[in-house]
Design a protein around this motif. Structure first.
Motif, mmCIF file in Angstrom:
data_model
loop_
_atom_site.group_PDB
_atom_site.id
_atom_site.type_symbol
_atom_site.label_atom_id
_atom_site.label_comp_id
_atom_site.label_asym_id
_atom_site.label_seq_id
_atom_site.Cartn_x
_atom_site.Cartn_y
_atom_site.Cartn_z
ATOM 1 N N THR A 72 -26.121 -62.364 27.456
ATOM 2 C CA THR A 72 -26.852 -62.577 28.703
ATOM 3 C C THR A 72 -28.041 -63.479 28.432
ATOM 4 O OG1 THR A 72 -26.201 -60.400 29.570
ATOM 5 C CG2 THR A 72 -28.098 -61.465 30.587
ATOM 6 N N ILE A 73 -28.196 -64.501 29.258
ATOM 7 C CA ILE A 73 -29.321 -65.415 29.157
ATOM 8 C C ILE A 73 -30.123 -65.319 30.449
ATOM 9 C CG2 ILE A 73 -30.052 -67.815 28.904
ATOM 10 C CD1 ILE A 73 -28.752 -66.817 26.388
ATOM 11 N N VAL A 74 -31.410 -65.084 30.330
ATOM 12 C CA VAL A 74 -32.296 -64.987 31.496
ATOM 13 C C VAL A 74 -33.282 -66.140 31.447
ATOM 14 C CG1 VAL A 74 -34.104 -63.628 32.617
ATOM 15 C CG2 VAL A 74 -32.035 -62.499 31.776
ATOM 16 N N VAL A 75 -33.330 -66.905 32.520
ATOM 17 C CA VAL A 75 -34.242 -68.050 32.634
ATOM 18 C C VAL A 75 -35.328 -67.705 33.647
ATOM 19 C CG1 VAL A 75 -34.448 -70.508 33.202
ATOM 20 C CG2 VAL A 75 -32.336 -69.637 32.157
ATOM 21 N N THR A 76 -36.588 -67.809 33.220
ATOM 22 C CA THR A 76 -37.713 -67.550 34.112
ATOM 23 C C THR A 76 -38.808 -68.584 33.862
ATOM 24 O OG1 THR A 76 -38.791 -66.043 32.551
ATOM 25 C CG2 THR A 76 -37.285 -65.051 34.133
ATOM 26 N N THR A 116 -37.964 -70.633 40.426
ATOM 27 C CA THR A 116 -38.757 -69.920 41.425
ATOM 28 C C THR A 116 -38.448 -68.437 41.466
ATOM 29 O OG1 THR A 116 -37.123 -70.491 43.128
ATOM 30 C CG2 THR A 116 -39.035 -71.950 42.888
ATOM 31 N N HIS A 117 -37.301 -68.052 40.952
ATOM 32 C CA HIS A 117 -36.963 -66.645 40.776
ATOM 33 C C HIS A 117 -36.135 -66.519 39.499
ATOM 34 C CE1 HIS A 117 -32.739 -67.237 41.957
ATOM 35 N NE2 HIS A 117 -33.176 -67.967 42.961
ATOM 36 N N PRO A 118 -36.067 -65.329 38.902
ATOM 37 C CA PRO A 118 -35.306 -65.179 37.656
ATOM 38 C C PRO A 118 -33.836 -65.520 37.856
ATOM 39 C CG PRO A 118 -36.645 -63.236 38.099
ATOM 40 C CD PRO A 118 -36.676 -64.060 39.338
ATOM 41 N N VAL A 119 -33.263 -66.175 36.879
ATOM 42 C CA VAL A 119 -31.836 -66.495 36.891
ATOM 43 C C VAL A 119 -31.191 -65.807 35.695
ATOM 44 C CG1 VAL A 119 -30.101 -68.312 36.722
ATOM 45 C CG2 VAL A 119 -32.191 -68.699 38.052
ATOM 46 N N ARG A 120 -30.207 -64.969 35.949
ATOM 47 C CA ARG A 120 -29.528 -64.232 34.884
ATOM 48 C C ARG A 120 -28.098 -64.745 34.753
ATOM 49 N NH1 ARG A 120 -30.239 -57.950 35.232
ATOM 50 N NH2 ARG A 120 -28.807 -58.131 36.998
ATOM 51 N N LEU A 121 -27.777 -65.250 33.574
ATOM 52 C CA LEU A 121 -26.438 -65.773 33.286
ATOM 53 C C LEU A 121 -25.738 -64.783 32.374
ATOM 54 C CD1 LEU A 121 -27.486 -69.470 32.508
ATOM 55 C CD2 LEU A 121 -26.734 -68.522 34.714
ATOM 56 N N ARG A 122 -24.655 -64.176 32.860
ATOM 57 C CA ARG A 122 -23.945 -63.152 32.094
ATOM 58 C C ARG A 122 -22.600 -63.689 31.643
ATOM 59 N NH1 ARG A 122 -25.477 -57.890 35.649
ATOM 60 N NH2 ARG A 122 -26.814 -56.850 34.134
ATOM 61 N N PHE A 123 -22.261 -63.374 30.389
ATOM 62 C CA PHE A 123 -20.975 -63.779 29.818
ATOM 63 C C PHE A 123 -20.341 -62.567 29.158
ATOM 64 C CE2 PHE A 123 -23.966 -67.299 29.700
ATOM 65 C CZ PHE A 123 -23.244 -68.346 30.272
ATOM 66 N N ASP A 124 -19.091 -62.265 29.520
ATOM 67 C CA ASP A 124 -18.392 -61.137 28.915
ATOM 68 C C ASP A 124 -18.118 -61.383 27.435
ATOM 69 O OD1 ASP A 124 -18.365 -59.751 31.297
ATOM 70 O OD2 ASP A 124 -16.428 -60.589 31.917
ATOM 71 N N THR A 125 -17.894 -62.647 27.094
ATOM 72 C CA THR A 125 -17.771 -63.054 25.690
ATOM 73 C C THR A 125 -18.722 -64.216 25.459
ATOM 74 O OG1 THR A 125 -15.944 -64.565 26.221
ATOM 75 C CG2 THR A 125 -15.357 -62.327 25.531
ATOM 76 N N ALA A 126 -19.182 -64.338 24.244
ATOM 77 C CA ALA A 126 -20.172 -65.366 23.932
ATOM 78 C C ALA A 126 -19.661 -66.749 24.345
ATOM 79 C CB ALA A 126 -20.493 -65.352 22.444
ATOM 80 N N PRO A 127 -20.450 -67.500 25.105
ATOM 81 C CA PRO A 127 -19.990 -68.804 25.575
ATOM 82 C C PRO A 127 -20.052 -69.858 24.473
ATOM 83 C CG PRO A 127 -22.249 -68.461 26.236
ATOM 84 C CD PRO A 127 -21.802 -67.180 25.573
#
Length: 275
Positions: free
Chosen positions: A207-211, A215-226
């Protein structure tokens, strides 16, 4: 700064203070922002400090943080050794553009509810899969995902008079492996971008979280490492309108940093998993 429009301060509100709220009121916790800007629409302050919501509890289920716990309280918290992601608590405290005086007044809940892109308590709680307990003016409660709370620069899902009571960070998130990157224009400056990656123990998810740069948090989820390309594509897919623009960085600069730091974090987590 004095707030010249205030006519009353409620010093001892009831344990459930919501029903007392009326238009022109403001909840008073640390007050570090409230007293820093003119507040022409306010007529009354309701002081939450007497309610004792500053406590923090370490339990088998995770960490409970009272909304009025200060940044200094959080920084001083002793955590279990198995909480491998616990250093992110201190890292987030250190991401404040604030003096030690502010640390001793500013609250975890206040920083979250301010909903500024660079709010480090937002970064911390979203990255660690936290939930927020919200209390309404009618006395009802609701639980929301931290990632859904902030909707834009200084904008949240809070309804008029609704307040944040506590934050819950699950133990499972506190046991993850993590890595972070943060960029500022000056050593102790406001965050231009703050990116956090997490990965469950003995798992291939990521999971990668960009803040701060958004303007709001963005959470990028991957079931397997991208792969590198998959991760870059996910960052590129973030809507152009979400990237924040202020003197600390342009949207293009922030997007570039997000791609760069996300790839560094991906590599670090994968290298750690292989070690």
């Amino acid at each position: 700064m004095d707030i010249g429009t205030i006519t009353d301060v409620i010093r001892n509100p009831p344990d459930v203070p919501g029903p007392q709220w009326r238009p022109g009121d403001a909840w008073l916790a640390g007050g570090t922002w409230l007293y820093s800007d003119p507040q022409p629409d306010l007529r009354r302050l309701i002081d939450l400090a007497p309610l004792g919501w500053h406590t923090m509890q370490v339990t088998d289920d995770g960490l409970e943080i009272g909304a009025t716990a200060t940044i200094a309280d959080l920084y001083a918290l002793a955590t279990p050794t198995e909480w491998t992601a616990a250093p992110l608590l201190r890292t987030s405290c250190e991401a404040f553009l604030a003096s030690f005086k502010v640390w001793n007044s500013a609250t975890v809940g206040g920083n979250i509810c301010m909903a500024l892109p660079a709010g480090p308590m937002i970064t911390m709680t979203v990255a660690l899969e936290a939930t927020y307990e919200l209390w309404s003016t009618t006395g009802t409660e609701r639980i929301v995902d931290a990632a859904d709370f902030v909707t834009g620069n200084h904008a949240t899902i809070l309804q008029p008079g609704e307040l944040l009571r506590r934050v819950h960070i699950p133990a499972s998130a506190l046991r993850t492996r993590h890595a972070h990157r943060r960029f500022t224009l000056t050593k102790l400056g406001r965050s231009t971008i703050f990116v956090v990656g997490t990965q469950k123990p003995l798992a291939d998810d990521m999971t990668i979280v960009v803040t701060a740069g958004t303007t709001h948090p963005v959470r990028l989820r991957f079931d397997t490492a991208p792969s590198a390309d998959e991760l870059a594509a996910a960052v590129n897919a973030i809507d152009d309108e979400v990237w924040f623009d202020d003197p600390n960085g342009s949207p293009g600069h922030r997007k570039h940093l997000a791609r760069h730091y996300a790839e560094e974090i991906r590599t670090e987590l994968l290298d750690g998993a292989a070690a």
